[in-house]
Design a protein around this motif. Structure first.
Motif, PDB file in Angstrom:
ATOM      1  N   LYS A 116       0.839  -1.206   0.000  1.00 47.58           N
ATOM      2  CA  LYS A 116       0.000   0.000   0.000  1.00 47.58           C
ATOM      3  C   LYS A 116       0.874   1.256   0.000  1.00 47.58           C
ATOM      4  O   LYS A 116       0.646   2.191  -0.773  1.00 47.58           O
ATOM      5  CB  LYS A 116      -0.885  -0.021   1.250  1.00 47.58           C
ATOM      6  CG  LYS A 116      -1.934   1.065   1.316  1.00 47.58           C
ATOM      7  CD  LYS A 116      -2.811   0.779   2.514  1.00 47.58           C
ATOM      8  CE  LYS A 116      -3.905   1.775   2.690  1.00 47.58           C
ATOM      9  NZ  LYS A 116      -4.723   1.455   3.870  1.00 47.58           N
ATOM     10  N   VAL A 157       0.771   3.900  -3.130  1.00 45.00           N
ATOM     11  CA  VAL A 157       0.324   5.289  -2.892  1.00 45.00           C
ATOM     12  C   VAL A 157       1.455   6.260  -3.214  1.00 45.00           C
ATOM     13  O   VAL A 157       1.228   7.323  -3.805  1.00 45.00           O
ATOM     14  CB  VAL A 157      -0.170   5.457  -1.435  1.00 45.00           C
ATOM     15  CG1 VAL A 157      -0.474   6.913  -1.140  1.00 45.00           C
ATOM     16  CG2 VAL A 157      -1.414   4.620  -1.202  1.00 45.00           C
ATOM     17  N   LEU A 160      -3.508  11.297  -0.094  1.00 49.30           N
ATOM     18  CA  LEU A 160      -2.455  10.274  -0.249  1.00 49.30           C
ATOM     19  C   LEU A 160      -1.844   9.893   1.103  1.00 49.30           C
ATOM     20  O   LEU A 160      -0.715   9.445   1.189  1.00 49.30           O
ATOM     21  CB  LEU A 160      -1.355  10.790  -1.197  1.00 49.30           C
ATOM     22  CG  LEU A 160      -1.797  11.132  -2.616  1.00 49.30           C
ATOM     23  CD1 LEU A 160      -0.618  11.598  -3.464  1.00 49.30           C
ATOM     24  CD2 LEU A 160      -2.462   9.942  -3.292  1.00 49.30           C
ATOM     25  N   PHE A 212     -11.786   6.418   3.404  1.00 51.16           N
ATOM     26  CA  PHE A 212     -10.795   6.585   2.318  1.00 51.16           C
ATOM     27  C   PHE A 212     -10.354   5.221   1.783  1.00 51.16           C
ATOM     28  O   PHE A 212     -10.293   5.002   0.583  1.00 51.16           O
ATOM     29  CB  PHE A 212      -9.560   7.333   2.818  1.00 51.16           C
ATOM     30  CG  PHE A 212      -9.682   8.821   2.720  1.00 51.16           C
ATOM     31  CD1 PHE A 212      -9.643   9.457   1.483  1.00 51.16           C
ATOM     32  CD2 PHE A 212      -9.838   9.595   3.859  1.00 51.16           C
ATOM     33  CE1 PHE A 212      -9.759  10.839   1.388  1.00 51.16           C
ATOM     34  CE2 PHE A 212      -9.953  10.975   3.768  1.00 51.16           C
ATOM     35  CZ  PHE A 212      -9.916  11.592   2.529  1.00 51.16           C
ATOM     36  N   ASP A 213     -10.047   4.310   2.713  1.00 49.78           N
ATOM     37  CA  ASP A 213      -9.569   2.990   2.288  1.00 49.78           C
ATOM     38  C   ASP A 213     -10.652   2.232   1.527  1.00 49.78           C
ATOM     39  O   ASP A 213     -10.392   1.612   0.506  1.00 49.78           O
ATOM     40  CB  ASP A 213      -9.123   2.166   3.506  1.00 49.78           C
ATOM     41  CG  ASP A 213      -7.816   2.683   4.073  1.00 49.78           C
ATOM     42  OD1 ASP A 213      -7.052   3.304   3.306  1.00 49.78           O
ATOM     43  OD2 ASP A 213      -7.551   2.481   5.265  1.00 49.78           O
ATOM     44  N   ASN A 255     -10.953   3.740  -1.900  1.00 46.97           N
ATOM     45  CA  ASN A 255      -9.823   3.330  -2.751  1.00 46.97           C
ATOM     46  C   ASN A 255      -9.981   1.887  -3.223  1.00 46.97           C
ATOM     47  O   ASN A 255      -9.707   1.561  -4.375  1.00 46.97           O
ATOM     48  CB  ASN A 255      -8.496   3.477  -2.002  1.00 46.97           C
ATOM     49  CG  ASN A 255      -8.110   4.931  -1.809  1.00 46.97           C
ATOM     50  OD1 ASN A 255      -8.631   5.806  -2.494  1.00 46.97           O
ATOM     51  ND2 ASN A 255      -7.222   5.199  -0.877  1.00 46.97           N
ATOM     52  N   GLU A 256     -10.440   1.029  -2.285  1.00 39.73           N
ATOM     53  CA  GLU A 256     -10.604  -0.374  -2.659  1.00 39.73           C
ATOM     54  C   GLU A 256     -11.751  -0.560  -3.648  1.00 39.73           C
ATOM     55  O   GLU A 256     -11.653  -1.321  -4.598  1.00 39.73           O
ATOM     56  CB  GLU A 256     -10.828  -1.227  -1.403  1.00 39.73           C
ATOM     57  CG  GLU A 256      -9.516  -1.552  -0.694  1.00 39.73           C
ATOM     58  CD  GLU A 256      -9.726  -2.214   0.650  1.00 39.73           C
ATOM     59  OE1 GLU A 256     -10.809  -2.801   0.863  1.00 39.73           O
ATOM     60  OE2 GLU A 256      -8.817  -2.143   1.498  1.00 39.73           O
ATOM     61  N   PHE A 290     -10.651   2.524  -7.003  1.00 39.56           N
ATOM     62  CA  PHE A 290      -9.388   2.371  -7.737  1.00 39.56           C
ATOM     63  C   PHE A 290      -8.981   0.902  -7.888  1.00 39.56           C
ATOM     64  O   PHE A 290      -8.666   0.444  -8.976  1.00 39.56           O
ATOM     65  CB  PHE A 290      -8.271   3.163  -7.053  1.00 39.56           C
ATOM     66  CG  PHE A 290      -8.481   4.640  -7.138  1.00 39.56           C
ATOM     67  CD1 PHE A 290      -8.417   5.299  -8.354  1.00 39.56           C
ATOM     68  CD2 PHE A 290      -8.779   5.379  -6.006  1.00 39.56           C
ATOM     69  CE1 PHE A 290      -8.631   6.669  -8.449  1.00 39.56           C
ATOM     70  CE2 PHE A 290      -8.997   6.744  -6.085  1.00 39.56           C
ATOM     71  CZ  PHE A 290      -8.922   7.388  -7.307  1.00 39.56           C
TER      72      PHE A 290
END
Length: 662
Positions: free
Chosen positions: A170, A174, A244, A586-587, A590-591, A594
């Motif tokens: 990760k 990032v 980020l 956020f995580d 992102n999962e 993205f």
């Protein structure tokens, strides 16, 4: 020795130590590995001190060591720029690294990867020194990527843990996102100035500001603004700014000495250092500064909130690092570059102290990291207790301690800033003072005071590298507490000593450029400055002091007097708690977006592109077409003579008809 030789010694001695410990890690005994790496970093620190003396006396160095490649007019060189900004970073990096090296001897004593660990630590120090000493963008990028690579190796050091592997991947990914922006910025520099040397680029800064680029039809942007924002995106990756920032809390999966080295003094401050070094460019773009300011303010406040609900001792400190990096970024946006690097320096000492203190507590508690199962450790671990208290007081900005001078200067600079977004940033940094004090002392009280709770821990929650369950906590060995004491000294004194020359004197000289006409905040601060003692006395009548005091008092009341209140509050505001517990999603985003999106794209390219188009149409399709034609032609090839004679006569007849001969 001259300054150039000293600079080379400072940069290369950690590399030499790392090479010995790394290449021969399977054959050399442990004491050789730690001796050679500690020696390398100690030599580097001494060389940095000698360089510091020469630079203070007025010497500077800006030279290319060798040209790596050249393409037309463009030269890719390895070179050093040693001025007062560089030498301050060299001292911080080598000193904190030396403390971490010594500490590691005690902390990693039982670890099978001992020699490899020391090798990585020294390699990391070398990479960071190459980054801060560079005089051009090529070497800056080399150092930038090298710290990224070594941090990947260090975060995933315990590579048999799935969580560690997830965390280092990760961090790596990032950082690549940020590095893409950074590379674009460097590319723009090369394209528009034709050089990659800082000095040459800075000379052409005004031309860059006047040049425009149409990103979208009819919208002309200053090349300088785009370039600065791209460079800052690189800094957002390294210095963990929203969005980020997601890699930094997870990187606590690495051993504690790493947390102290990467997340206090070196890697995460690379972005702050880089923007400060680029101050001649950023000063000419208010849009870029405004962008920096808002991102930093958001990080400073909202990452602080997350520290309140963490129970893992290292994660609390990790979120405080995120929040403090936000403060540094805010200072950059307010054109208070010297305040940003001053906070970088003070923060490096007290945050390394807090991380190493947390590591000492983890050792004393037999590898338990959950602060809910600690308590009453002040009597059991007196040295760790005192040094951690000093670190916490420095972090919340107690007058006269290191953190106070740098943090209050940032808050004042933001208050005076005229840049769009400054009022939002001022609110964030003010609110952040209370939040910081609250979560810092929540952790402090839960760990060191109150009734001991280390026997209440459910058996299955013991950490899986735990060798011995239970038992009384105990003070750590001297190799662990000595670095704590040595880091506590600058955490107390460095702000008092440094604020005059670094913020209000001309210490940085030409290394930091501020356009005083358009960004007068630092100049106004200097006029109002009457020495460190006066500043500390004045602090007792200012809002930040009372906000910090309130944070400590509330933490004391909640966790010492009425421990039932936090649970009640949590029950009342469950949705808010869920939001914080999920780190603002956020995580998850992102999962879902993205990671799942790239998997979807990959599957689409594989099924649609590879299987259907390439395999189906181009490869197998062309084979099938040839086969079909062959099958038709085969019908004609019967092997009978009269059939061929008939076909020839028919063909001849058709030709004659065509040419009107019949």
């Amino acid at each position: 020795m001259d300054i150039k030789s000293l600079a080379l010694v400072a940069a290369l001695s950690p590399l030499a130590g790392s090479a010995v410990a790394g290449l021969f890690c399977r054959v050399i005994p442990r004491f050789v590995a730690h001796s050679v790496t500690i020696l390398g970093v100690a030599v580097s620190f001494i060389a940095s001190v000698l360089v510091f003396q020469q630079v203070t006396a007025g010497a500077t160095l800006n030279t290319d060591l060798y040209t790596w490649a050249s393409s037309g007019e463009l030269r890719f060189a390895v070179g050093f720029l040693v001025d007062k900004l560089t030498v301050m970073m060299m001292l911080v990096v080598t000193f904190v690294s030396l403390m971490v090296h010594v500490y590691t001897v005690g902390y990693m004593a039982d670890d099978p990867g001992y020699n490899r660990f020391f090798s990585y630590l020294s390699l990391f120090t070398f990479s960071m020194l190459m980054l801060v000493m560079s005089n051009n963008f090529v070497q800056l990028f080399f150092g930038w990527e090298a710290v990224g690579l070594v941090s990947y190796l260090l975060i995933g050091f315990w590579y048999k843990r799935p969580t560690a592997i997830y965390a280092n991947l990760k961090a790596f990914l990032v950082n690549r996102v940020g590095d893409f922006g950074f590379l674009l910025g460097i590319g723009l520099v090369a394209a528009y100035t034709g050089t990659l040397h800082y000095a040459d680029v800075f000379v052409r800064a005004h031309d860059l500001a006047a040049t425009t680029l149409a990103l979208f039809q009819g919208h002309d942007w200053s090349v300088l603004t785009i370039l600065c924002i791209c460079l800052f995106i690189g800094a957002m990756g390294k210095s963990a700014q929203v969005p980020l920032h997601v890699w930094l809390p997870d990187s606590m999966e690495g051993p504690t000495p790493i947390s102290a080295l990467i997340h206090a003094a070196t890697m995460v401050t690379a972005g702050i250092f880089m923007v400060t070094r680029m101050s001649p460019l950023f000063e000419l773009s208010d849009v870029a500064l405004s962008f920096v300011l808002v991102i930093g303010a958001t990080t400073a406040l909202f990452m602080g909130f997350l520290g309140i609900i963490q129970n893992d001792i290292k994660r609390v400190v990790a979120y405080s690092t995120l929040s403090q990096l936000g403060y540094m970024t805010v200072a950059l946006g307010a054109s208070a570059y010297s305040a940003a690097v001053f906070h970088l320096m003070t923060h490096a000492f007290f945050k390394a102290l807090l991380f190493l203190g947390a590591g000492s507590v983890i050792m004393g508690c037999h590898h338990n990291q959950d602060i809910r199962y600690m308590g009453g450790l002040a009597k059991k671990m007196p040295i760790t207790w005192i040094t951690s208290l000093i670190g916490s007081l420095a972090l919340i900005g107690t007058p006269l301690l290191a953190g106070f001078y740098s943090k209050d200067s940032i808050i004042e600079a933001v208050a005076l800033s005229q840049i769009p977004g400054a009022s939002y940033a001022y609110f964030c940094v003010m609110a952040g003072v209370f939040v910081t004090a609250f979560y810092s002392f929540r952790m402090y009280f839960l760990v060191f005071h109150g009734k001991p709770r280390w026997d209440e821990m459910p058996h299955d929650e013991h950490h899986h590298d735990d060798h011995h369950h239970g038992g009384e906590p105990h003070e750590s060995p001297w190799v662990v507490w000595l670095p704590l004491v040595l880091l506590a000294i600058p955490s107390v004194a460095i702000g008092f000593i440094g604020i005059g020359p670094m913020l209000h004197g001309d210490w940085f000289g030409s290394a930091v450029v501020i356009n005083a006409d358009t960004h007068p905040a630092m100049a106004q601060l200097t006029q109002a400055f009457h020495g460190p003692v006066a500043m500390a006395l004045h602090a007792f009548s200012t809002l930040p002091f009372y906000l910090a005091l309130a944070g400590v008092v509330v933490a004391w009341f909640f966790y010492m007097k009425r421990p039932d209140i936090p649970a009640m509050i949590q029950a009342r505001v469950q949705p808010l708690y869920t939001l914080l517990d999920n780190k603002y999603y956020f995580d998850k985003f992102n999962e879902a977006f993205f990671a799942a999106g790239s998997r979807l794209l990959g599957r689409g390219l594989w099924k649609g592109g590879d299987q259907i188009t390439i395999d189906g149409v181009l490869v197998n399709g062309s084979a099938k077409l040839v086969g079909a034609i062959a099958r038709l032609v085969r019908l004609v090839q019967s092997g009978q003579l009269y059939f061929y004679a008939f076909a020839m006569i028919t063909g001849l007849l058709l030709l004659l008809i065509k040419f009107n001969r019949v």
